[in-house]
Design a protein around this motif. Structure first.
Motif, PDB file in Angstrom:
ATOM      1  N   VAL A 331      61.022 -16.828   0.612  1.00  0.00           N
ATOM      2  CA  VAL A 331      62.220 -16.980   1.449  1.00  0.00           C
ATOM      3  C   VAL A 331      63.456 -16.490   0.705  1.00  0.00           C
ATOM      4  CG1 VAL A 331      63.786 -18.679   2.451  1.00  0.00           C
ATOM      5  CG2 VAL A 331      61.327 -18.872   2.855  1.00  0.00           C
ATOM      6  N   ARG A 332      63.630 -16.988  -0.502  1.00  0.00           N
ATOM      7  CA  ARG A 332      64.810 -16.574  -1.264  1.00  0.00           C
ATOM      8  C   ARG A 332      64.795 -15.084  -1.538  1.00  0.00           C
ATOM      9  NH1 ARG A 332      67.536 -20.745  -3.877  1.00  0.00           N
ATOM     10  NH2 ARG A 332      69.086 -19.146  -4.309  1.00  0.00           N
ATOM     11  N   GLY A 333      63.630 -14.584  -1.859  1.00  0.00           N
ATOM     12  CA  GLY A 333      63.513 -13.154  -2.134  1.00  0.00           C
ATOM     13  C   GLY A 333      63.957 -12.329  -0.933  1.00  0.00           C
ATOM     14  N   ALA A 334      63.477 -12.723   0.234  1.00  0.00           N
ATOM     15  CA  ALA A 334      63.836 -11.968   1.437  1.00  0.00           C
ATOM     16  C   ALA A 334      65.326 -12.107   1.723  1.00  0.00           C
ATOM     17  CB  ALA A 334      63.013 -12.449   2.623  1.00  0.00           C
ATOM     18  N   ARG A 335      65.851 -13.301   1.532  1.00  0.00           N
ATOM     19  CA  ARG A 335      67.279 -13.500   1.795  1.00  0.00           C
ATOM     20  C   ARG A 335      68.128 -12.641   0.862  1.00  0.00           C
ATOM     21  NH1 ARG A 335      69.140 -17.412   4.853  1.00  0.00           N
ATOM     22  NH2 ARG A 335      70.977 -17.631   3.537  1.00  0.00           N
ATOM     23  N   LEU A 336      67.709 -12.575  -0.371  1.00  0.00           N
ATOM     24  CA  LEU A 336      68.441 -11.738  -1.316  1.00  0.00           C
ATOM     25  C   LEU A 336      68.310 -10.264  -0.936  1.00  0.00           C
ATOM     26  CD1 LEU A 336      67.555 -13.502  -4.664  1.00  0.00           C
ATOM     27  CD2 LEU A 336      69.842 -13.198  -3.711  1.00  0.00           C
ATOM     28  N   ALA A 337      67.102  -9.882  -0.583  1.00  0.00           N
ATOM     29  CA  ALA A 337      66.878  -8.472  -0.245  1.00  0.00           C
ATOM     30  C   ALA A 337      67.743  -8.062   0.935  1.00  0.00           C
ATOM     31  CB  ALA A 337      65.407  -8.239   0.074  1.00  0.00           C
ATOM     32  N   LEU A 338      67.929  -8.981   1.865  1.00  0.00           N
ATOM     33  CA  LEU A 338      68.701  -8.660   3.064  1.00  0.00           C
ATOM     34  C   LEU A 338      70.192  -8.951   2.901  1.00  0.00           C
ATOM     35  CD1 LEU A 338      66.206  -9.920   5.770  1.00  0.00           C
ATOM     36  CD2 LEU A 338      66.880  -7.560   5.290  1.00  0.00           C
ATOM     37  N   GLY A 339      70.549  -9.395   1.719  1.00  0.00           N
ATOM     38  CA  GLY A 339      71.960  -9.676   1.498  1.00  0.00           C
ATOM     39  C   GLY A 339      72.459 -10.888   2.257  1.00  0.00           C
ATOM     40  N   LEU A 340      71.557 -11.805   2.587  1.00  0.00           N
ATOM     41  CA  LEU A 340      71.973 -13.000   3.311  1.00  0.00           C
ATOM     42  C   LEU A 340      72.554 -14.049   2.372  1.00  0.00           C
ATOM     43  CD1 LEU A 340      68.937 -13.393   5.708  1.00  0.00           C
ATOM     44  CD2 LEU A 340      71.171 -12.391   6.174  1.00  0.00           C
ATOM     45  N   GLU A 341      72.294 -13.862   1.104  1.00  0.00           N
ATOM     46  CA  GLU A 341      72.977 -14.745   0.160  1.00  0.00           C
ATOM     47  C   GLU A 341      73.432 -13.932  -1.044  1.00  0.00           C
ATOM     48  OE1 GLU A 341      69.742 -17.148  -2.330  1.00  0.00           O
ATOM     49  OE2 GLU A 341      69.554 -17.469  -0.199  1.00  0.00           O
ATOM     50  N   GLU A 342      74.446 -14.459  -1.667  1.00  0.00           N
ATOM     51  CA  GLU A 342      75.052 -13.747  -2.777  1.00  0.00           C
ATOM     52  C   GLU A 342      74.053 -13.624  -3.923  1.00  0.00           C
ATOM     53  OE1 GLU A 342      77.292 -11.287  -3.331  1.00  0.00           O
ATOM     54  OE2 GLU A 342      77.813 -12.526  -1.613  1.00  0.00           O
ATOM     55  N   ALA A 343      73.961 -12.438  -4.450  1.00  0.00           N
ATOM     56  CA  ALA A 343      73.058 -12.211  -5.576  1.00  0.00           C
ATOM     57  C   ALA A 343      73.705 -12.725  -6.852  1.00  0.00           C
ATOM     58  CB  ALA A 343      72.761 -10.728  -5.700  1.00  0.00           C
ATOM     59  N   THR A 344      73.041 -13.673  -7.477  1.00  0.00           N
ATOM     60  CA  THR A 344      73.601 -14.233  -8.711  1.00  0.00           C
ATOM     61  C   THR A 344      72.661 -13.929  -9.864  1.00  0.00           C
ATOM     62  OG1 THR A 344      72.464 -16.317  -8.330  1.00  0.00           O
ATOM     63  CG2 THR A 344      74.698 -16.115  -7.471  1.00  0.00           C
ATOM     64  N   GLY A 345      72.279 -12.671  -9.964  1.00  0.00           N
ATOM     65  CA  GLY A 345      71.388 -12.306 -11.054  1.00  0.00           C
ATOM     66  C   GLY A 345      69.990 -12.832 -10.826  1.00  0.00           C
ATOM     67  N   HIS A 346      69.660 -13.883 -11.531  1.00  0.00           N
ATOM     68  CA  HIS A 346      68.296 -14.386 -11.499  1.00  0.00           C
ATOM     69  C   HIS A 346      68.255 -15.758 -10.843  1.00  0.00           C
ATOM     70  CE1 HIS A 346      64.189 -15.064 -12.827  1.00  0.00           C
ATOM     71  NE2 HIS A 346      64.554 -16.173 -13.431  1.00  0.00           N
ATOM     72  N   VAL A 347      67.332 -15.933  -9.920  1.00  0.00           N
ATOM     73  CA  VAL A 347      67.146 -17.238  -9.284  1.00  0.00           C
ATOM     74  C   VAL A 347      65.881 -17.872  -9.832  1.00  0.00           C
ATOM     75  CG1 VAL A 347      66.633 -18.420  -7.117  1.00  0.00           C
ATOM     76  CG2 VAL A 347      68.296 -16.547  -7.156  1.00  0.00           C
ATOM     77  N   GLU A 348      65.970 -19.124 -10.197  1.00  0.00           N
ATOM     78  CA  GLU A 348      64.760 -19.787 -10.679  1.00  0.00           C
ATOM     79  C   GLU A 348      64.602 -21.116  -9.965  1.00  0.00           C
ATOM     80  OE1 GLU A 348      62.981 -19.525 -14.764  1.00  0.00           O
ATOM     81  OE2 GLU A 348      63.916 -21.505 -14.879  1.00  0.00           O
TER      82      GLU A 348
END
Lengths: 360, 360
Positions: A331-348
């Motif tokens: 889910v997070r990966g897709a959201r990041l890929a689509l720019g639905l959430e701010e990219a903050t480098g690395h998500v863990e």
DNA sequence: TTGTAGGCGTTATCAG
DNA sequence: CTGATAACGCCTACAA
């Protein structure tokens, strides 16, 4: 000579002589003609524009119905109005791990009106490269690369190259289940806390009094085994224990090789009292090895896995393991890929030790 | 007034005012201009035409390289030259069953140069319908619908409607893991021998002397439970036994409800000596129920599953189950969808009883 | 509110 | 072997 040729009008133009595959009977012009309006008006109807008189709209829709018209999404895509694609790329499509990540990504991608493309590389770099090229040609909106990779500068360069190339089409690359790639810009990563998960498992074992703890399933130069080994090492260090290389079993991440490796390990007179497996599959190899040697779990040897696959709770004894939020990673990966959430480098994302009978 | 406007030449045309999303910097005309050739020639180069002089080809490729040109697959698709899509649609994306089918389909689809689209409906008819409409807009090459459906004329009609609509874009609908849909033309089906698999399991049990055999996991009006119940019935009949409705446990295909259902069943004084589960998940529910009641498997009650999921061999006792060729189902389904093999109505692949300790 | 005209990026045809 | 040209099906700025 200007070469102008009279353009055949819509109704008399012949199909199939040159154009695209005859995949549809009617196009927008046909519908417009049937409804007695211009293509522009018909287009507005299907775009849901409010600038169309209701009765005109009705006529167009009726014409479309009669002709069995289906808008050509390919043409729309070319115009930048159609659906874009989100791709999920993994080396193989097996295992609950990948399935859960893919499911998470699919739910986001589809919900946002994208097409969700799944493809595998078979761990072949050439196929991977070709696939990414294809996705670039398709003007994909985002690409998720799932799973472990080899480590090293060459791989980082390859990933950087992918990201750079994807940037030209405005797409983002997101690595899922992969640690951050330092020094490579424009690559987003979403991981679960692999190091912390294994560390917690080892802490749990040392708290129960274990001093000789083995790690099974190590493979050099792969991100996942390296991260989990790191967690193992930190867990030992937390208890003031040194890492004994002879307790690190090197084998591929599959049950049968793990069984062989663990059998050698558990046959030793100074055998460990606990085994931490790279994955649940490796842990099951340890189960089989222990069983074949007549060793009791957890009495003679405790076993811990990683992934919390569906059935491990039903093993005898139930497997203590680390649960990771694979679905959420997708889910997070897709959201990041689509720019639905701010990219903050690395998500863990956090992992959780699930204590069961194999290491109580 | 004819309204002819001078067409701006390629290099001066401004981007982004109207056209497609600015997903690429260079297009074919840019490359052609840079190489000093016509777009037609450049197109031939990328199409791999032999009708281009080698040095011309070189110049074009060099220009493309310099400009970072990536062919627009969307435009190609509109022209009927691009890649088409094969879609795999299921209600959910969980479980090794669907994963294996999808993997099989993906291998064929991708090998043939198609894009492989995966999507889920959440068992919602509206989403299913919208999804199929979208795939039609995308001019998909073929669509695989995986898994059980409800039974009944309404569903058959819906499927017939899908198939008919897909026919207008020249696409085929293939139902995977689903029995033939009689009376509905143009729908292909690929199934594995569910009836025969369960029947073989029951035969195995009766040969071992079992007379009271239960079936757990039945749900009315769903194709998979119905087929497997049919196999159960035939297996009983083969041994001259009558079906006792009180031995058919109705519950959803999940472990926990199955556990409850089986507990009620196994608590009875006239409890069965064997339980056939709809799936391995249901069989595991039976394991848990037996365990909670202090019943030994297979001593007090034998258990058989269906699917041969990865870990069931490591259960205690190892699960006797029916193995189905899910991967091959996906492969055959994709081949049929793409017209790579002759459609012969309904394809049914064999299943195999895997005898282990839970029903020796 | 509707129509006209032109363009999106690519490919097929046909003339040279 | 190469180029000019006209599609493919759709969208939209602009004019009416």
């Amino acid at each position: 000579m200007t070469g102008m040729t009279p353009r055949p009008n819509a109704s008399s133009r012949q199909r199939g002589t040159r154009g695209p595959a005859p995949t549809s009977v009617a196009n927008l012009r046909d519908v417009a003609a049937r409804a007695g309006v211009s293509p522009a008006t018909a287009s507005r109807v299907f775009a849901g524009s409010p600038l169309v008189r209701p009765d005109t709209r009705e006529r167009v829709l009726a014409a479309a119905e009669e002709l069995g018209y289906v808008v050509n999404g390919l043409a729309q895509a070319m115009m930048g109005r159609g659906r874009r694609s989100v791709a999920f790329v993994a080396s193989h499509m097996i295992g609950p791990t990948f399935a859960a990540m893919a499911a998470g990504a699919e739910s986001v991608a589809t919900e946002q009106g994208n097409l969700f493309i799944v493809s595998t590389t078979g761990a072949d770099v050439t196929r991977e490269r070709d696939l990414l090229e294809t996705l670039r040609e398709q003007r994909a909106a985002g690409i998720l690369l799932a799973g472990s990779t080899a480590t090293g500068a060459a791989v980082d360069r390859r990933i950087a190259e992918y990201a750079r190339d994807l940037e030209t089409i405005g797409a983002r690359l997101v690595l899922c289940g992969h640690p951050a790639v330092p020094g490579v810009p424009n690559v987003l990563t979403v991981d679960y806390d692999q190091v912390g998960g294994v560390r917690a498992a080892v802490n749990h074992l040392t708290a129960a009094g274990h001093r000789r703890i083995a790690f099974a399933g190590y493979e050099p130069d792969k991100t996942t085994p390296l991260q989990r080994l790191r967690g193992y090492e930190l867990g030992l260090r937390d208890a003031g224990l040194a890492l004994d290389p002879s307790l690190v079993v090197e084998c591929p991440n599959e049950t049968e090789p793990a069984e062989h490796g663990c059998r050698d390990l558990l046959r030793r007179t100074d055998r460990p009292t606990a085994v931490v497996g790279l994955t649940d599959g490796v842990a099951i190899g340890a189960y089989r090895a222990a069983r074949s040697l007549g060793l009791a779990i957890p009495g003679d040897v405790a076993v811990v896995g990683f992934d919390d696959m569906p059935l491990v709770v039903d093993l005898t004894p139930a497997l203590t393991t680390v649960r990771a939020p694979f679905w959420e990673v997708g889910v997070r990966g897709a959201r990041l890929a689509l720019g639905l959430e701010e990219a903050t480098g690395h998500v863990e994302l956090p992992t959780e030790l699930i204590v069961r009978q194999s290491a109580p």
